[in-house]
Design a protein around this motif. Structure first.
Motif, PDB file in Angstrom:
ATOM      1  N   TYR A  48      21.365  -3.360   8.552  1.00 26.28           N
ATOM      2  CA  TYR A  48      20.398  -4.447   8.657  1.00 26.28           C
ATOM      3  C   TYR A  48      19.241  -4.280   7.692  1.00 26.28           C
ATOM      4  CZ  TYR A  48      22.904  -5.306  12.975  1.00 26.28           C
ATOM      5  OH  TYR A  48      23.883  -5.549  13.893  1.00 26.28           O
ATOM      6  N   HIS A  49      19.336  -3.323   6.790  1.00 22.50           N
ATOM      7  CA  HIS A  49      18.292  -3.036   5.805  1.00 22.50           C
ATOM      8  C   HIS A  49      16.956  -2.725   6.472  1.00 22.50           C
ATOM      9  CE1 HIS A  49      21.072  -4.214   2.708  1.00 22.50           C
ATOM     10  NE2 HIS A  49      21.268  -5.351   3.325  1.00 22.50           N
ATOM     11  N   PHE A  50      17.018  -1.984   7.563  1.00 24.75           N
ATOM     12  CA  PHE A  50      15.812  -1.536   8.254  1.00 24.75           C
ATOM     13  C   PHE A  50      15.148  -0.467   7.392  1.00 24.75           C
ATOM     14  CE2 PHE A  50      13.529   0.151  12.006  1.00 24.75           C
ATOM     15  CZ  PHE A  50      13.119  -1.060  12.541  1.00 24.75           C
ATOM     16  N   PRO A  51      13.819  -0.458   7.276  1.00 27.43           N
ATOM     17  CA  PRO A  51      13.175   0.535   6.413  1.00 27.43           C
ATOM     18  C   PRO A  51      13.391   1.961   6.924  1.00 27.43           C
ATOM     19  CG  PRO A  51      11.533  -0.745   7.612  1.00 27.43           C
ATOM     20  CD  PRO A  51      12.865  -1.361   7.909  1.00 27.43           C
ATOM     21  N   SER A  52      13.329   2.919   6.004  1.00 26.25           N
ATOM     22  CA  SER A  52      13.511   4.311   6.383  1.00 26.25           C
ATOM     23  C   SER A  52      12.365   4.758   7.279  1.00 26.25           C
ATOM     24  CB  SER A  52      13.577   5.198   5.137  1.00 26.25           C
ATOM     25  OG  SER A  52      12.311   5.243   4.524  1.00 26.25           O
ATOM     26  N   GLY A  53      12.515   5.914   7.883  1.00 30.69           N
ATOM     27  CA  GLY A  53      11.504   6.418   8.802  1.00 30.69           C
ATOM     28  C   GLY A  53      10.154   6.582   8.153  1.00 30.69           C
ATOM     29  N   GLN A  54      10.145   7.123   6.922  1.00 26.58           N
ATOM     30  CA  GLN A  54       8.875   7.305   6.222  1.00 26.58           C
ATOM     31  C   GLN A  54       8.195   5.962   5.960  1.00 26.58           C
ATOM     32  OE1 GLN A  54       7.179  10.073   5.145  1.00 26.58           O
ATOM     33  NE2 GLN A  54       8.597  11.321   6.339  1.00 26.58           N
ATOM     34  N   HIS A  55       8.955   4.997   5.465  1.00 29.55           N
ATOM     35  CA  HIS A  55       8.371   3.688   5.150  1.00 29.55           C
ATOM     36  C   HIS A  55       7.918   2.966   6.420  1.00 29.55           C
ATOM     37  CE1 HIS A  55       8.852   3.364   0.850  1.00 29.55           C
ATOM     38  NE2 HIS A  55      10.040   3.932   0.976  1.00 29.55           N
ATOM     39  N   LEU A  56       8.714   3.051   7.469  1.00 30.27           N
ATOM     40  CA  LEU A  56       8.342   2.401   8.720  1.00 30.27           C
ATOM     41  C   LEU A  56       7.075   3.018   9.298  1.00 30.27           C
ATOM     42  CD1 LEU A  56       8.964   0.395  10.973  1.00 30.27           C
ATOM     43  CD2 LEU A  56      10.383   2.162  12.026  1.00 30.27           C
ATOM     44  N   GLY A  57       7.006   4.338   9.304  1.00 32.07           N
ATOM     45  CA  GLY A  57       5.828   5.019   9.839  1.00 32.07           C
ATOM     46  C   GLY A  57       4.573   4.702   9.048  1.00 32.07           C
ATOM     47  N   ILE A  58       4.677   4.765   7.734  1.00 37.20           N
ATOM     48  CA  ILE A  58       3.518   4.462   6.886  1.00 37.20           C
ATOM     49  C   ILE A  58       3.094   3.008   7.067  1.00 37.20           C
ATOM     50  CG2 ILE A  58       2.767   4.190   4.485  1.00 37.20           C
ATOM     51  CD1 ILE A  58       4.469   6.690   3.856  1.00 37.20           C
ATOM     52  N   PHE A  59       4.068   2.105   7.128  1.00 36.12           N
ATOM     53  CA  PHE A  59       3.764   0.694   7.313  1.00 36.12           C
ATOM     54  C   PHE A  59       3.015   0.453   8.624  1.00 36.12           C
ATOM     55  CE2 PHE A  59       4.967  -3.448   9.059  1.00 36.12           C
ATOM     56  CZ  PHE A  59       4.425  -4.274   8.101  1.00 36.12           C
ATOM     57  N   VAL A  89      11.260  11.449  12.238  1.00 34.31           N
ATOM     58  CA  VAL A  89      11.979  11.175  13.484  1.00 34.31           C
ATOM     59  C   VAL A  89      12.182   9.683  13.705  1.00 34.31           C
ATOM     60  CG1 VAL A  89      11.207  13.306  14.582  1.00 34.31           C
ATOM     61  CG2 VAL A  89       9.896  11.215  14.911  1.00 34.31           C
ATOM     62  N   LEU A  90      11.527   8.846  12.905  1.00 36.19           N
ATOM     63  CA  LEU A  90      11.720   7.400  13.020  1.00 36.19           C
ATOM     64  C   LEU A  90      12.950   6.925  12.262  1.00 36.19           C
ATOM     65  CD1 LEU A  90       8.025   6.213  12.528  1.00 36.19           C
ATOM     66  CD2 LEU A  90       9.279   6.441  14.676  1.00 36.19           C
ATOM     67  N   GLU A  91      13.630   7.833  11.588  1.00 34.75           N
ATOM     68  CA  GLU A  91      14.820   7.499  10.801  1.00 34.75           C
ATOM     69  C   GLU A  91      15.968   7.113  11.735  1.00 34.75           C
ATOM     70  OE1 GLU A  91      16.522   6.748   7.333  1.00 34.75           O
ATOM     71  OE2 GLU A  91      14.692   7.924   7.303  1.00 34.75           O
ATOM     72  N   HIS A  92      16.566   5.953  11.484  1.00 38.19           N
ATOM     73  CA  HIS A  92      17.702   5.485  12.272  1.00 38.19           C
ATOM     74  C   HIS A  92      18.828   5.113  11.318  1.00 38.19           C
ATOM     75  CE1 HIS A  92      15.494   5.436  16.003  1.00 38.19           C
ATOM     76  NE2 HIS A  92      14.525   4.777  15.412  1.00 38.19           N
ATOM     77  N   HIS A  93      19.856   5.913  11.284  1.00 35.18           N
ATOM     78  CA  HIS A  93      20.949   5.653  10.353  1.00 35.18           C
ATOM     79  C   HIS A  93      21.838   4.511  10.818  1.00 35.18           C
ATOM     80  CE1 HIS A  93      19.925   9.067   7.907  1.00 35.18           C
ATOM     81  NE2 HIS A  93      19.833   9.812   8.994  1.00 35.18           N
ATOM     82  N   GLY A 131       0.798  -1.226   0.000  1.00 29.27           N
ATOM     83  CA  GLY A 131       0.000   0.000   0.000  1.00 29.27           C
ATOM     84  C   GLY A 131       0.825   1.266   0.000  1.00 29.27           C
ATOM     85  N   ASP A 132       2.044   1.214   0.532  1.00 33.88           N
ATOM     86  CA  ASP A 132       2.866   2.421   0.531  1.00 33.88           C
ATOM     87  C   ASP A 132       3.620   2.598  -0.784  1.00 33.88           C
ATOM     88  OD1 ASP A 132       4.309   0.167   1.188  1.00 33.88           O
ATOM     89  OD2 ASP A 132       5.749   1.227   2.433  1.00 33.88           O
TER      90      ASP A 132
END
Length: 146
Positions: A107-118, A98-102, A29-30
């Protein structure tokens, strides 16, 4: 519906594909059209189809009303919890930046935007599925007045 074995067999064959499509809409969906609301309605449609064909008692064994009630609250908590987490991290409500963690990029963690939307879309999907299912339980459980 015990008099219609073809409908029962076709329903058993279709429900896994309906659920699979609901998960596809949810998790993509994102990236394209769809998301939590559409996936929630599709998922609930599979549950409602099962209830229409096999009866209210059968569907309540598969998805008990107490579980559906808890899922309604859990979906709202996931949505609101995402917003509260962004406030706790120093941003505004649902400010996904603010959910962005560099430090988690290895570990291929999703970016803040993708994590938040998910997370928000998961909360919406859970809530919509539960509410639509509970509406079906309410209407299907009514008795005709004489």
């Amino acid at each position: 519906m015990t008099d219609f074995p073809i409908i029962r067999v076709v329903t058993k064959l279709l429900i896994p594909y309906i659920l699979l499509f609901a998960f596809y809409v949810q998790f993509h969906g994102d990236y394209g059209p769809g998301g939590g609301f559409q996936a929630g309605v599709i998922f609930a449609a599979a549950i409602i189809l099962y209830g229409l064909v096999f009866g209210l008692a059968a569907v309540k064994k598969v998805a008990p009303p107490i579980v559906i009630e808890k899922l309604m609250a859990a979906g709202v908590l996931v949505y609101a919890g995402t917003g509260i987490a962004t406030i706790a991290l120093g941003g505004k409500f649902l400010d996904y930046d603010v959910l962005e963690h560099h430090f988690l990029t290895e570990y291929h963690f999703p970016s803040g935007q993708h994590l938040g939307i998910f997370l928000v879309e998961c909360g919406v999907g859970i809530t919509v599925t539960a509410v639509m299912t509970m509406i079906f339980y309410t209407f299907a459980g009514r008795r005709q007045s004489p």
